[in-house]
Write an enzyme that holds these catalytic residues in place. Structure first.
Site, PDB file in Angstrom:
ATOM      1  N   GLN A   1      -7.245  16.980 -34.129  1.00 41.19           N
ATOM      2  CA  GLN A   1      -6.654  15.703 -34.535  1.00 41.19           C
ATOM      3  C   GLN A   1      -7.364  14.528 -33.854  1.00 41.19           C
ATOM      4  O   GLN A   1      -7.081  13.385 -34.167  1.00 41.19           O
ATOM      5  CB  GLN A   1      -5.159  15.675 -34.168  1.00 41.19           C
ATOM      6  CG  GLN A   1      -4.333  16.726 -34.897  1.00 41.19           C
ATOM      7  CD  GLN A   1      -2.867  16.716 -34.521  1.00 41.19           C
ATOM      8  OE1 GLN A   1      -2.302  17.752 -34.210  1.00 41.19           O
ATOM      9  NE2 GLN A   1      -2.218  15.553 -34.542  1.00 41.19           N
TER      10      GLN A   1
ATOM     11  N   ARG B   1       5.386  16.373 -33.904  1.00 42.46           N
ATOM     12  CA  ARG B   1       5.866  15.289 -34.779  1.00 42.46           C
ATOM     13  C   ARG B   1       6.759  14.329 -34.018  1.00 42.46           C
ATOM     14  O   ARG B   1       7.916  14.097 -34.380  1.00 42.46           O
ATOM     15  CB  ARG B   1       6.591  15.858 -35.995  1.00 42.46           C
ATOM     16  CG  ARG B   1       6.388  14.933 -37.201  1.00 42.46           C
ATOM     17  CD  ARG B   1       6.770  15.538 -38.505  1.00 42.46           C
ATOM     18  NE  ARG B   1       6.192  14.743 -39.573  1.00 42.46           N
ATOM     19  CZ  ARG B   1       6.109  15.131 -40.824  1.00 42.46           C
ATOM     20  NH1 ARG B   1       6.571  16.303 -41.179  1.00 42.46           N
ATOM     21  NH2 ARG B   1       5.569  14.357 -41.725  1.00 42.46           N
ATOM     22  N   CYS B   2       6.163  13.780 -32.990  1.00 38.70           N
ATOM     23  CA  CYS B   2       6.948  13.022 -32.026  1.00 38.70           C
ATOM     24  C   CYS B   2       5.968  12.220 -31.206  1.00 38.70           C
ATOM     25  O   CYS B   2       5.006  12.758 -30.693  1.00 38.70           O
ATOM     26  CB  CYS B   2       7.701  14.036 -31.163  1.00 38.70           C
ATOM     27  SG  CYS B   2       8.329  13.403 -29.634  1.00 38.70           S
TER      28      CYS B   2
ATOM     29  N   GLU C   1       6.357  10.407 -38.256  1.00 36.73           N
ATOM     30  CA  GLU C   1       7.207  11.277 -37.445  1.00 36.73           C
ATOM     31  C   GLU C   1       8.685  10.919 -37.521  1.00 36.73           C
ATOM     32  O   GLU C   1       9.531  11.675 -37.021  1.00 36.73           O
ATOM     33  CB  GLU C   1       6.747  11.203 -35.991  1.00 36.73           C
ATOM     34  CG  GLU C   1       5.310  11.625 -35.830  1.00 36.73           C
ATOM     35  CD  GLU C   1       4.726  11.236 -34.478  1.00 36.73           C
ATOM     36  OE1 GLU C   1       4.190  12.115 -33.801  1.00 36.73           O
ATOM     37  OE2 GLU C   1       4.812  10.068 -34.093  1.00 36.73           O
TER      38      GLU C   1
END
Ligand code: PCD
Length: 783
Positions: free
Chosen positions: A220, A367-368, A737
């Protein structure tokens, strides 16, 4: 010349995703699709024990297997100074075990084979003699003075990693003492794990002739990988090229650097051949970065009228064997200090203590945006507990305590400056959509009939889009992001970015931004990410930062292009530059109707007829360092029915009203929210990475770690409000997110609401039918 049809209508429109042409036809190019000539394969030997001393490792049998090319152990890596590697959190982590293992499935040796089969056979033939040691899985036990010290490599002979605190301790204690009501609860956010379709993997290709290393990797953050690899391996940075090909989902799982990558690089340098390593699903779930695992003690004070007075949180963070989270340096507990949420707290205090246990390393942000999910869950749960204590409607309690719209920019008790918000509007819209009043009446009636129905609300606030770089860095690398635009003579555009999407749709949304700024069509803009040889430097895609940083860079870069274009337009239109205005996607001469040029005309002139003295060409690069983070928010409302016989919870309805400021592509945003809600649903009801007392991982595959299918997944009913960010060039905030962050509390609040009349105040996730059934039995509701 007629303008392209979409030109003025690109921003805010559900433009179909350009990348889907290849994805839906099976033409994506993922890591495992790449096959290089003479490529070898790598497999890892992993520990069956959670804590054990390594007496010996015997590799002869493995080496004798046909097709095995090499076996690498921790001792071999030690000679290269690579047995340990730094983590992004400033800790260090074993690449291959030396001396002992600290968690089940830890990497112990690497075997390279001509084929994947040979590598796996070789790995199975490596003989490791272990001497089991006492195992510590409970972080509270780990902190006891007589607990075995796990990390003998450290000077500090305890399992305590670090302490972090923020806020005013004394003032908070004082305010709690003076409060009419104080609720206290121990709330756990269980250990979970991202489950991207594609697990992690890489191909290391070291060319002995040129001395260049090309690393294809599911990353990523390709640029950060390149720099960190240069620092760790001592290879010159310009001799390293990192390529992130198409990525089948990241969710924070592909931010850290894993031992398998380092082993593949070493193997490729040893053998002079490309070496591929792709982990299995079990390896992914058991050894790469887990998320959450926070044990939070919350105290929330309020007046009897329901005005919050103070918030105090004490948290134990279980990091497993190594602190391998990916947090900004200044924030070891990430952005947990957003735990005051959407509410106007006069004072607050939060502290976190991090602990080693015999579990897989990590503490990543699934996802945070760096621990925002834990914070949001905590405050949204605590508000419901307070409402219950006060006998007040949870919607009304929230309404009374929201930071009012006129108070923005708002400085929170824990030090953040919220950019913009209108929390009441989102709450009201959500309540209206779900028909809240009517549902409450229905609930009363059902209760009288002995039925279990609950309504849960979560009015979350996030903090996403790191930088600004004066406060945010990862491993010392400042957090800004970038865009480079090249306009070709015919007006077609190539735009490159320091971010790397994993399915989010950047190839479309960035193109929309540039098309909007330059008055061209989305089809005219080709977006590229993921190749460090070509893309400008940037910190990558996670923490919902791409739109706030690189999206802003796209707009600013396009505006830089437009400034030069205006000069060329003045030359073409034979007018003074001051008289040239940009209107509806073309340059016109003020006050002279009909005298105009389009962007492609100007682009052509940049190469064929530039004004005398002007540097030819039309290119720009922009590094955008955001002045602040963005604070998206929203309200989720969930309605559940509980089956008394089985304890099964059924989500009857779920309404989500999100606000991410200006929306670039509503279809993509909706998709982001669907995905996040489905993950939040899974976390609330199905998922936990669990361990037995010997440190055996009980959730090592998808029969134990459940993934919701279309059958279980509720229908999401969505709407939005739009409160632009005042500091983003387009007013956009991140959204990727939001739904995972905000939704777990809505589900849990609904279930607890269904049972609150029985005296139930809190239930830890995952809320399985078994848990509910036991509660019902305790209360004599079910046999
Ligand atoms: N948008 C729009 N508008 C607005 C915002 C946004 O339109 N306002 C869009 C964009 O552009 C993109 C998306 O949406 O496309 C998203 O975005 P954002 O929010 O900015 O974010 P990003 O950065 O891009 O991304 C990231 C995220 C994250 S972070 C995660 S997890 C997840 C999400 O993203 N992941 C994923 N989502 C997703 N999807 C998919 N498909 N896949 C994936 O993997 Mo972390 O930190 O990493 O944990």
């Amino acid at each position: 010349m007629a303008l392209p049809e979409q030109a003025h209508a690109v921003l805010g429109h559900p433009v179909r995703r350009k990348e889907d042409m290849r994805f839906i036809q099976g033409r994506g190019r993922y890591l495992d699709d790449i096959v290089l000539p003479r490529m070898a394969y790598l497999a890892l030997v992993r520990s069956p024990y959670a804590h054990a001393r390594i007496r010996s490792i015997r590799v002869d049998a493995a080496k004798a297997i046909p097709g095995v090319l090499a076996v690498i152990t921790g001792e071999d890596l030690e000679e290269l100074g690579l047995a340990w590697m730094p983590t992004l959190a400033g800790d260090k982590q074993m690449v291959l075990a030396v001396g002992k293992v600290l968690f089940q499935y830890q990497e112990v040796a690497a075997v390279v084979g001509e084929t994947r089969e040979a590598a796996v056979d070789g790995a199975q033939a490596v003989e490791v003699d272990y001497e089991p040691l006492p195992v510590v899985v409970d972080p509270f036990r780990a902190l006891e003075p007589d607990a075995p010290v796990l990390r003998e490599d450290r000077e500090q002979k305890t399992n305590h990693i670090w302490h972090w605190e923020v806020g005013d301790r004394e003032a908070t204690e004082e305010a709690l003492r003076r409060s009419d009501v104080v609720i206290r609860e121990r709330i756990r956010f269980q250990r979970v794990h991202p489950a991207p379709l594609e697990p992690c993997g890489c191909i290391a290709d070291f060319d002995r002739i040129t001395g260049r290393l090309t690393l294809y990797v599911t990353s990523q953050a390709p640029h950060a990988y390149r720099t960190l690899l240069a620092l760790v391996t001592k290879l010159p940075e310009h001799m390293i090229r990192v390529i992130s090909p198409d990525i089948g989902g990241g969710f924070g799982n592909k931010v850290a650097i894993y031992p398998g990558y380092v082993c593949a690089v070493v193997a490729s340098m040893m053998l002079g051949r490309p070496v591929k390593w792709v982990e299995t699903r079990t390896e992914n779930l058991t050894s790469t970065s887990f998320a959450r695992d926070y044990h939070m003690m919350v105290e929330l004070g309020a007046t009897r009228e329901g005005k919050v007075t103070a918030l105090r949180v004490k948290t134990i963070a279980d990091h497993g064997a190594f602190d391998a989270s990916a947090n900004p340096t200044r924030f070891p507990a990430g952005l947990f200090s957003i735990c005051t949420g959407s509410y106007d707290f006069p004072v607050a205090f939060a502290e976190v203590d991090a602990v080693y246990t015999n579990k897989a390393p990590g503490g990543i942000s699934y996802r945070c945006s760096f621990r925002v999910t834990e914070a949001s869950y905590l405050i949204e749960r605590a508000m419901d507990i307070l409402a219950d204590e006060l006998g007040m409607d949870p919607a009304e309690l929230r309404r009374r305590n929201f930071i009012p719209p006129e108070k923005f920019p708002y400085r929170s008790a824990l030090g953040w400056t919220y950019d913009s918000g209108n929390y009441v509007a989102a709450l009201d819209r959500a309540l209206e959509l779900i028909g809240y009043e009517e549902l409450r009446r229905e609930q009363e009636e059902r209760r009288r009939r002995g039925e279990l129905m609950g309504i849960g609300i979560s009015s979350y606030t996030e903090i996403v889009g790191a930088g600004p770089s004066h406060t945010f860095d990862i491993a010392g690398l400042k957090m800004f992001d970038s865009c480079e635009i090249r306009v070709h003579p015919t007006g077609k555009i190539l735009a490159r970015f320091g971010t790397r999407h994993q399915g989010q749709g950047h190839e479309t949304t960035y193109a929309q931004i540039i098309a909007h700024e330059l008055g061209v069509s989305v089809e005219d803009v080709l977006v590229e990410e993921g190749d460090t040889d070509t893309a400008p430097y940037g910190l990558g895609t996670y923490a919902s930062r791409s739109t706030p940083t690189a999206g802003a860079a796209a707009a600013m870069c396009a505006r830089r292009i437009r400034e030069k274009a205006r000069k060329i337009a003045a030359h073409l239109l034979e007018a003074a530059e001051e008289d040239i205005v940009w209107e509806e996607g073309r340059f016109i001469v003020r006050g002279v109707p009909g005298k105009s040029v389009t962007f492609p005309q100007v682009a052509f002139a940049a190469y064929t007829n530039p004004p005398p003295g002007m540097e030819p060409g039309l290119e720009a690069v922009y590094y955008y360092d955001p002045p602040n983070l963005t604070f998206p928010f929203g309200t989720y409302v969930c309605v559940v029915d509980i089956d008394k016989g089985t304890g099964q919870v059924k989500v009857r309805r779920f309404v989500g009203v999100d606000d991410c400021g200006t929306v670039i592509n509503p279809m993509i945003v909706e998709g982001q929210i669907h995905g996040g809600l489905t993950e939040g649903f899974a976390i609330a009801f199905m998922q936990e990475i669990a361990y037995d007392e010997n440190g055996n991982c009980l959730s090592s595959n998808f029969t134990e770690y459940l993934i919701p299918t279309a059958v279980e997944t509720p229908r999401w009913e969505l709407d939005r409000t739009v409160t632009p960010s005042p500091h983003h060039p387009l007013g956009a905030k991140g959204v990727g997110e939001s739904a995972n962050v905000g939704s777990p509390a809505a589900f849990v609040n609904a279930v607890v609401d269904a049972l609150s009349h029985l005296g139930v105040r809190h239930i830890d996730m995952p809320i399985t039918p078994w848990k509910i059934w036991r509660i019902l039995r305790e209360h004599g509701i079910t046999e």
